[in-house]
Design an enzyme around this catalytic site. Structure first.
Site, mmCIF file in Angstrom:
data_model
loop_
_atom_site.group_PDB
_atom_site.id
_atom_site.type_symbol
_atom_site.label_atom_id
_atom_site.label_comp_id
_atom_site.label_asym_id
_atom_site.label_seq_id
_atom_site.Cartn_x
_atom_site.Cartn_y
_atom_site.Cartn_z
ATOM 1 N N LYS A 196 0.835 -1.215 0.000
ATOM 2 C CA LYS A 196 0.000 0.000 0.000
ATOM 3 C C LYS A 196 0.868 1.264 0.000
ATOM 4 O O LYS A 196 0.621 2.227 -0.748
ATOM 5 C CB LYS A 196 -0.908 -0.015 1.231
ATOM 6 C CG LYS A 196 -1.608 1.283 1.528
ATOM 7 C CD LYS A 196 -2.621 1.633 0.461
ATOM 8 C CE LYS A 196 -3.014 3.094 0.542
ATOM 9 N NZ LYS A 196 -4.173 3.425 -0.226
ATOM 10 N N CYS B 234 -3.557 11.124 1.460
ATOM 11 C CA CYS B 234 -2.893 9.832 1.208
ATOM 12 C C CYS B 234 -1.510 10.035 0.611
ATOM 13 O O CYS B 234 -0.502 9.752 1.245
ATOM 14 C CB CYS B 234 -3.738 9.007 0.246
ATOM 15 S SG CYS B 234 -5.439 8.911 0.755
HETATM 16 N N1 SAJ Z 1 -1.835 14.956 -9.035
HETATM 17 C C1 SAJ Z 1 -0.946 15.672 -9.826
HETATM 18 N N2 SAJ Z 1 -0.628 15.192 -11.056
HETATM 19 C C2 SAJ Z 1 -1.163 14.035 -11.544
HETATM 20 C C3 SAJ Z 1 -2.038 13.289 -10.735
HETATM 21 C C4 SAJ Z 1 -2.373 13.783 -9.481
HETATM 22 O O1 SAJ Z 1 -0.445 16.731 -9.422
HETATM 23 O O2 SAJ Z 1 -0.844 13.678 -12.691
HETATM 24 C C5 SAJ Z 1 -2.187 15.453 -7.692
HETATM 25 C C6 SAJ Z 1 -3.683 15.696 -7.486
HETATM 26 O O3 SAJ Z 1 -4.072 16.950 -7.989
HETATM 27 C C7 SAJ Z 1 -3.781 15.597 -5.978
HETATM 28 C C8 SAJ Z 1 -2.748 14.508 -5.636
HETATM 29 O O4 SAJ Z 1 -1.878 14.440 -6.745
HETATM 30 O O5 SAJ Z 1 -3.389 16.802 -5.353
HETATM 31 C C9 SAJ Z 1 -3.323 13.140 -5.344
HETATM 32 O O6 SAJ Z 1 -4.390 12.856 -6.213
HETATM 33 P P1 SAJ Z 1 -4.630 11.402 -6.845
HETATM 34 O O7 SAJ Z 1 -5.874 11.470 -7.657
HETATM 35 O O8 SAJ Z 1 -3.401 10.929 -7.522
HETATM 36 O O9 SAJ Z 1 -4.795 10.450 -5.587
HETATM 37 P P2 SAJ Z 1 -5.695 10.456 -4.249
HETATM 38 O O10 SAJ Z 1 -4.855 11.004 -3.143
HETATM 39 O O11 SAJ Z 1 -7.005 11.075 -4.463
HETATM 40 O O12 SAJ Z 1 -5.896 8.880 -4.031
HETATM 41 C C10 SAJ Z 1 -4.752 8.051 -3.919
HETATM 42 C C11 SAJ Z 1 -4.906 6.860 -4.876
HETATM 43 N N3 SAJ Z 1 -3.639 6.154 -4.966
HETATM 44 C C12 SAJ Z 1 -3.042 5.863 -6.157
HETATM 45 O O13 SAJ Z 1 -3.519 6.201 -7.212
HETATM 46 C C13 SAJ Z 1 -1.776 5.081 -6.113
HETATM 47 C C14 SAJ Z 1 -6.026 5.942 -4.382
HETATM 48 O O14 SAJ Z 1 -6.108 4.783 -5.197
HETATM 49 C C15 SAJ Z 1 -5.780 5.545 -2.931
HETATM 50 O O15 SAJ Z 1 -6.839 4.723 -2.433
HETATM 51 C C16 SAJ Z 1 -5.731 6.819 -2.120
HETATM 52 O O16 SAJ Z 1 -4.625 7.612 -2.575
HETATM 53 C C17 SAJ Z 1 -5.532 6.436 -0.657
HETATM 54 O O17 SAJ Z 1 -6.531 6.558 0.106
HETATM 55 O O18 SAJ Z 1 -4.452 5.976 -0.292
#
Ligand code: SAJ
Length: 443
Positions: free
Chosen positions: A213, A267
């Site tokens: 995880k 996360c």
């Molecule tokens: N972000 C970027 N660039 C990108 C993708 C995302 O800057 O290309 C930023 C987003 O704007 C945000 C952050 O990253 O600020 C996180 O967003 P996210 O959509 O990547 O992830 P979370 O935090 O909403 O959810 C993540 C997910 N983990 C992965 O994709 C590996 C989700 O599957 C998990 O269940 C969740 O963390 C968790 O609860 O751990």
């Protein structure tokens, strides 16, 4: 069908409890927050998430789910409470430990405890040892055990993986990793998930599941850090980062993520620190990635502050406050951090447009410096426009409306590939010829 007690009715616990109820189980959800308990019992979720309201309302109506402030006896206990970090970026396990303590008196032989909260490696084993101390009358697995005979309490880690914004669907369709203290522990947990998960369920030991995880979220953080670092380099070299990434991603083995104002949420901005904390000397890349992503908000703030120097009484319109597009969650949001800094450290008039929030978050409201406005009012009044989150409402904005403004676009909303790529795309006959070569059909 089983009796299940879910501890923590937040972003993970509530969808999970509702889903288990819809699969026919008898579910009790516990939360220490009385307002959350009352809201759930009236069928209302305390946060926005597509399809959750419907799932929850049905679970309450059929009386398969009820919320209360203390746990009850059950066949399965699922711990889904927050695991934030403390000062010094060390994991704060107080909520997991309190949950384990609260169920200790209720445990019966053969019960299964599942930890869903993202946790440092070794947590499941520590909970087992803690519970064994609290209930010497029961048998708990030890990490040296090969198996768990019938009647022993079972413990497993089944980390949540659902993406905010798509939680209900992903709860069903995602593959799951289940790490047991023993194989029998993993199998007992898997039996429960099999009642609603349509993805594959992979069994392993609890330390590996805990690590997996943390690895998943660190992987994403490191990859976003790469994109964010590229955006800083491109700024220095005066290159359009969105166009550069778009072109680099045409390579069959390159897939660069999107830069942004930083990484938010509870996360990805948190979990990699658990890895760094447990292996500081070995986690150099993961630590650097965290620092790059955390530093990006500061960089954006400084760019905005610098662009104000040329203006008298500047008006700054910020588009987006939440941690990512199309959610109402502002936890660890870099957009919020940037606006908060602007409110505290500059004299500019600040307008914020955030279609997912009805009111400003309390910390920002307390500055008394920020006005919430709609898309057009913010644009008309602004000298400087800052795009911080790519909400769907903003994706429809016509970039031409902003030609007279100073625009700082951290999420690529104003980027239009056609403007740059005009004349560069191979003509249709040329493309067809290329495809023919690839297929080996050209004569
Ligand atoms: N972000 C970027 N660039 C990108 C993708 C995302 O800057 O290309 C930023 C987003 O704007 C945000 C952050 O990253 O600020 C996180 O967003 P996210 O959509 O990547 O992830 P979370 O935090 O909403 O959810 C993540 C997910 N983990 C992965 O994709 C590996 C989700 O599957 C998990 O269940 C969740 O963390 C968790 O609860 O751990």
């Amino acid at each position: 069908m089983s009796k299940i007690c879910v501890l923590g009715l937040g972003y993970i616990g509530l969808p999970t409890a509702s889903m288990l109820a819809s699969a026919g189980h008898e579910v009790v959800g516990c939360d220490i927050n009385a307002a959350i308990v009352a809201s759930i019992n009236s069928g209302k979720s305390h946060f926005d998430e597509p399809d959750l309201e419907m799932l929850l309302a049905a679970a309450i109506k059929t009386e398969r789910l009820r919320a209360q402030s203390t746990p009850s006896e059950a066949d399965y206990f699922i711990i889904a409470v927050p695991t934030p970090f403390m000062d010094g970026k060390r994991p704060d396990m107080q909520f997991v430990e309190a949950s384990a303590r609260s169920i200790a008196p209720l445990l019966r032989p053969g019960d299964t405890i599942i930890l869903e909260s993202t946790s440092p490696v070794g947590t499941t084993e520590r909970i087992a040892a803690m519970l064994a101390g609290a209930r010497p009358d029961l048998h708990f697995p030890r990490h040296t055990d090969e198996t768990s005979p019938p009647g022993h309490v079972r413990l497993a880690h089944c980390p949540e993986r659902i993406l905010p914004g798509n939680m209900v669907r992903e709860l069903v369709t995602n593959d799951r990793v289940i790490g047991g203290m023993t194989e029998a522990c993993a199998e007992a947990a898997a039996k429960l998930y099999a009642t609603f998960v349509r993805g594959d369920v992979f069994l392993t030991d609890c330390r590996t599941a805990e690590f997996v995880k943390l690895v998943e979220n660190s992987y994403r953080d490191v990859n976003i850090a790469f994109a964010n670092e590229l955006s800083l380099i491109a700024d220095r070299l005066d290159i359009d980062i969105w166009h550069a990434i778009e072109l680099a991603n045409k390579h069959p083995r390159v897939s660069i993520l999107s830069p942004g104002p930083g990484v938010g949420g509870h996360c990805i901005a948190v979990d990699p620190w658990f890895v760094v904390d447990s292996a500081p000397d070995e986690s150099r890349l993961i630590r650097t990635a965290r620092e790059i992503n955390d530093g990006k908000a500061r960089y954006v703030f400084e760019r905005i502050a610098k662009s104000m120097h040329r203006l008298r009484n500047p008006v700054v319109a910020c588009y987006g406050l939440t941690y990512k597009p199309d959610v109402d969650d502002t936890r660890e949001s870099p957009a919020l951090e940037i606006v908060q800094h602007l409110a505290e450290k500059t004299d500019a008039r600040l307008l914020v447009c955030e279609p997912n929030l009805e009111a400003l978050p309390p910390g920002l409201a307390a500055t008394g410096r920020v006005e919430l406005c709609d898309i057009d009012a913010a644009r008309i009044a602004a000298d400087i426009v800052v795009f911080l989150v790519a909400h769907r409402q903003f994706r429809k904005i016509n970039p031409n409306q902003f030609l007279s403004k100073i625009v700082i676009d951290t999420v690529g909303l104003m980027h239009s590939p056609q403007r740059f790529a005009a004349g560069m795309t191979p003509s249709r006959p040329a493309r067809m010829a290329d495809e023919a070569i690839l297929k080996g059909t050209q004569t």
